[in-house]
Scaffold this motif. Structure first.
Motif, PDB file in Angstrom:
ATOM      1  N   SER A 138       0.826  -1.205   0.000  1.00 52.45           N
ATOM      2  CA  SER A 138       0.000   0.000   0.000  1.00 52.45           C
ATOM      3  C   SER A 138       0.866   1.262   0.000  1.00 52.45           C
ATOM      4  O   SER A 138       0.632   2.192  -0.767  1.00 52.45           O
ATOM      5  CB  SER A 138      -0.918   0.000   1.231  1.00 52.45           C
ATOM      6  OG  SER A 138      -1.697   1.159   1.264  1.00 52.45           O
ATOM      7  N   LEU A 139       1.901   1.269   0.850  1.00 48.56           N
ATOM      8  CA  LEU A 139       2.803   2.422   0.924  1.00 48.56           C
ATOM      9  C   LEU A 139       3.533   2.633  -0.402  1.00 48.56           C
ATOM     10  O   LEU A 139       3.600   3.755  -0.914  1.00 48.56           O
ATOM     11  CB  LEU A 139       3.811   2.210   2.061  1.00 48.56           C
ATOM     12  CG  LEU A 139       4.868   3.301   2.245  1.00 48.56           C
ATOM     13  CD1 LEU A 139       4.218   4.622   2.647  1.00 48.56           C
ATOM     14  CD2 LEU A 139       5.912   2.881   3.272  1.00 48.56           C
ATOM     15  N   ALA A 140       4.058   1.528  -0.968  1.00 45.23           N
ATOM     16  CA  ALA A 140       4.786   1.619  -2.230  1.00 45.23           C
ATOM     17  C   ALA A 140       3.884   2.122  -3.355  1.00 45.23           C
ATOM     18  O   ALA A 140       4.276   2.986  -4.151  1.00 45.23           O
ATOM     19  CB  ALA A 140       5.372   0.256  -2.601  1.00 45.23           C
ATOM     20  N   HIS A 142       1.114   3.932  -3.083  1.00 44.49           N
ATOM     21  CA  HIS A 142       0.792   5.360  -2.865  1.00 44.49           C
ATOM     22  C   HIS A 142       1.959   6.252  -3.285  1.00 44.49           C
ATOM     23  O   HIS A 142       1.756   7.315  -3.887  1.00 44.49           O
ATOM     24  CB  HIS A 142       0.459   5.600  -1.391  1.00 44.49           C
ATOM     25  CG  HIS A 142      -0.973   5.325  -1.053  1.00 44.49           C
ATOM     26  ND1 HIS A 142      -2.006   6.100  -1.528  1.00 44.49           N
ATOM     27  CD2 HIS A 142      -1.542   4.355  -0.291  1.00 44.49           C
ATOM     28  CE1 HIS A 142      -3.158   5.625  -1.074  1.00 44.49           C
ATOM     29  NE2 HIS A 142      -2.906   4.561  -0.325  1.00 44.49           N
ATOM     30  N   GLN A 143       3.181   5.814  -2.976  1.00 43.49           N
ATOM     31  CA  GLN A 143       4.363   6.604  -3.330  1.00 43.49           C
ATOM     32  C   GLN A 143       4.564   6.664  -4.848  1.00 43.49           C
ATOM     33  O   GLN A 143       5.101   7.644  -5.367  1.00 43.49           O
ATOM     34  CB  GLN A 143       5.612   6.006  -2.663  1.00 43.49           C
ATOM     35  CG  GLN A 143       5.633   6.128  -1.154  1.00 43.49           C
ATOM     36  CD  GLN A 143       5.659   7.577  -0.677  1.00 43.49           C
ATOM     37  OE1 GLN A 143       6.322   8.419  -1.262  1.00 43.49           O
ATOM     38  NE2 GLN A 143       4.907   7.878   0.373  1.00 43.49           N
ATOM     39  N   LEU A 144       4.136   5.620  -5.555  1.00 38.96           N
ATOM     40  CA  LEU A 144       4.306   5.576  -7.010  1.00 38.96           C
ATOM     41  C   LEU A 144       3.277   6.433  -7.745  1.00 38.96           C
ATOM     42  O   LEU A 144       3.522   6.881  -8.869  1.00 38.96           O
ATOM     43  CB  LEU A 144       4.199   4.130  -7.514  1.00 38.96           C
ATOM     44  CG  LEU A 144       5.415   3.229  -7.272  1.00 38.96           C
ATOM     45  CD1 LEU A 144       5.055   1.777  -7.558  1.00 38.96           C
ATOM     46  CD2 LEU A 144       6.576   3.662  -8.171  1.00 38.96           C
ATOM     47  N   ARG A 145       2.132   6.647  -7.124  1.00 36.58           N
ATOM     48  CA  ARG A 145       1.037   7.342  -7.819  1.00 36.58           C
ATOM     49  C   ARG A 145       1.440   8.756  -8.260  1.00 36.58           C
ATOM     50  O   ARG A 145       1.184   9.156  -9.402  1.00 36.58           O
ATOM     51  CB  ARG A 145      -0.193   7.438  -6.912  1.00 36.58           C
ATOM     52  CG  ARG A 145      -1.029   6.200  -6.913  1.00 36.58           C
ATOM     53  CD  ARG A 145      -2.273   6.407  -6.097  1.00 36.58           C
ATOM     54  NE  ARG A 145      -3.438   6.529  -6.956  1.00 36.58           N
ATOM     55  CZ  ARG A 145      -4.687   6.497  -6.499  1.00 36.58           C
ATOM     56  NH1 ARG A 145      -4.918   6.383  -5.225  1.00 36.58           N
ATOM     57  NH2 ARG A 145      -5.693   6.617  -7.322  1.00 36.58           N
ATOM     58  N   THR A 146       2.054   9.499  -7.368  1.00 37.57           N
ATOM     59  CA  THR A 146       2.376  10.900  -7.685  1.00 37.57           C
ATOM     60  C   THR A 146       3.370  11.027  -8.840  1.00 37.57           C
ATOM     61  O   THR A 146       3.087  11.733  -9.822  1.00 37.57           O
ATOM     62  CB  THR A 146       2.890  11.630  -6.432  1.00 37.57           C
ATOM     63  OG1 THR A 146       1.895  11.542  -5.409  1.00 37.57           O
ATOM     64  CG2 THR A 146       3.190  13.085  -6.735  1.00 37.57           C
ATOM     65  N   PRO A 147       4.528  10.338  -8.786  1.00 38.66           N
ATOM     66  CA  PRO A 147       5.454  10.473  -9.932  1.00 38.66           C
ATOM     67  C   PRO A 147       4.865   9.968 -11.243  1.00 38.66           C
ATOM     68  O   PRO A 147       5.130  10.535 -12.305  1.00 38.66           O
ATOM     69  CB  PRO A 147       6.670   9.632  -9.518  1.00 38.66           C
ATOM     70  CG  PRO A 147       6.248   8.815  -8.359  1.00 38.66           C
ATOM     71  CD  PRO A 147       5.142   9.531  -7.703  1.00 38.66           C
TER      72      PRO A 147
END
Length: 357
Positions: A138-140, A142-147
């Motif tokens: 989930s963390l990974a 979420h972090q990928l969504r923005t870039p």
């Protein structure tokens, strides 16, 4: 004398077997509780005593409901009070971060003597690891969504000529990059959907919805690709369709996955049949394609996470294997059922039902 010697030998063998069985039960790594035909506790092994913090002196030859005096037994007792029908690996939460897998096995000793074996398997460690894995994914994601969103925006500007006109080769490379970025975004969204599902926060907003509107809008959305591949979609409905309580976003995702799969794995110049049938209790959705089908030796895995059939992988290497897993869990969360019928290289039909409440 010979008969007596034989009898003594048989008795000794029986005693040895009994002692061996007792040693096995006492050293078994799972908790075991034996309940006799009078629903009294006849035996408890040390692991069950440890797991549920029991006192065997207060329980042996007493009704199984006596376990209520021991707090950790209460969640198990709730299941046992429902009857002693066969149960296999039912998860029961004893307390926070302490989960037991409960099984009930019927012991048919003879025609009139039936006992029940209650098996307690501690899966707390596995559940903790699973939770940590879900939180990491989930963390990974979420972090990928923005870039990925920034990349999509930048490529879109290039593609649309905001920084000058591109030649054909440049345009082809930019389009290919854009399409691959879109695939990554879809994969990240699927991973987030899976993690939300595993965290128990999957259905956000249920509203009264006419499912026909969802189906017809999705059929309209895929007209470009079906016309390009010369695939005809036949849709029909039968019965009276009341509005039902649905998370329309999630149901749309489930139906879209089924339609996308049917198109993806259909031959050109073929057809897809979609139907909605309503009766007193349920609305049934069916989608049938005449494509590659599902190999018979892999059909039992079709709704598992990350699984793709061998023939599907050969045809299209790219795919997350999460679509049908999500479909099943969405339908299950709505109290419905999902299943399929398939003949390899001939046809596949997926069905699901949603209750009318």
């Amino acid at each position: 004398t010979n008969l007596l010697k034989k009898s003594e030998a048989h008795l000794l063998i029986a005693e040895l077997e009994r002692d061996k069985t007792k040693i096995i039960i006492n050293n078994f790594t799972d908790g075991l509780i034996i309940i006799n035909k009078k629903y009294e506790i006849s035996s408890i092994n040390p692991e069950a005593i440890k797991i549920l913090e029991l006192n065997p002196d207060k329980l042996i030859n007493k009704p199984f409901q006596t376990m209520a005096y021991f707090p950790k037994s209460i969640p198990i007792l709730r299941v046992l009070n429902g009857g002693f029908s066969k149960i296999l690996r039912k998860e029961v939460e004893i307390s926070k971060d302490f989960v037991i897998e409960l099984s009930i096995v019927t012991l048919n000793l003879n025609r009139n003597d039936i006992e029940y074996l209650v098996v307690l398997h501690d899966i707390s460690r596995e559940k903790t690891i699973e939770k940590m894995k879900t939180e990491f994914v989930s963390l990974a994601a979420h972090q990928l969504r923005t870039p990925l969103s920034v990349i999509k925006w930048s490529i879109s500007m290039l593609k649309n000529g905001h920084f000058g006109k591109l030649n054909k080769k440049q345009s082809d490379i930019v389009k290919s990059t854009y399409n691959n970025n879109e695939r990554l975004i879809l994969l990240v969204n699927d991973l987030l959907n899976v993690t939300h599902l595993e965290e128990g926060i999957y259905l956000y907003k249920k509203t009264m919805t006419d499912i026909r509107n969802i189906v017809t809008s999705l059929i309209d959305d895929c007209k470009d690709i079906t016309q390009k591949r010369k695939i005809k979609i036949d849709f029909y409905e039968q019965g009276f369709f009341p509005e039902i309580l649905l998370d329309s976003v999630k149901i749309k995702l489930a139906i879209q996955n089924l339609i996308d799969n049917a198109i993806k794995y259909s031959q050109e110049n073929s057809k897809i049949e979609i139907s909605l049938i309503s009766n007193e209790n349920n609305i049934e959705f069916k989608i049938k394609d005449f494509g590659m089908g599902i190999p018979s030796n892999q059909q039992d895995k079709i709704f598992t996470k990350f699984f793709r059939g061998d023939n599907a992988t050969k045809l299209r290497e790219i795919g997350s294997g999460l679509g049908l897993f999500l479909c099943k869990n969405i339908i299950d969360a709505h109290g419905g059922k999902i299943w399929f019928e398939s003949k390899e290289n001939l046809e596949t039909s997926f069905y699901f039902t949603l209750p009318i409440k």
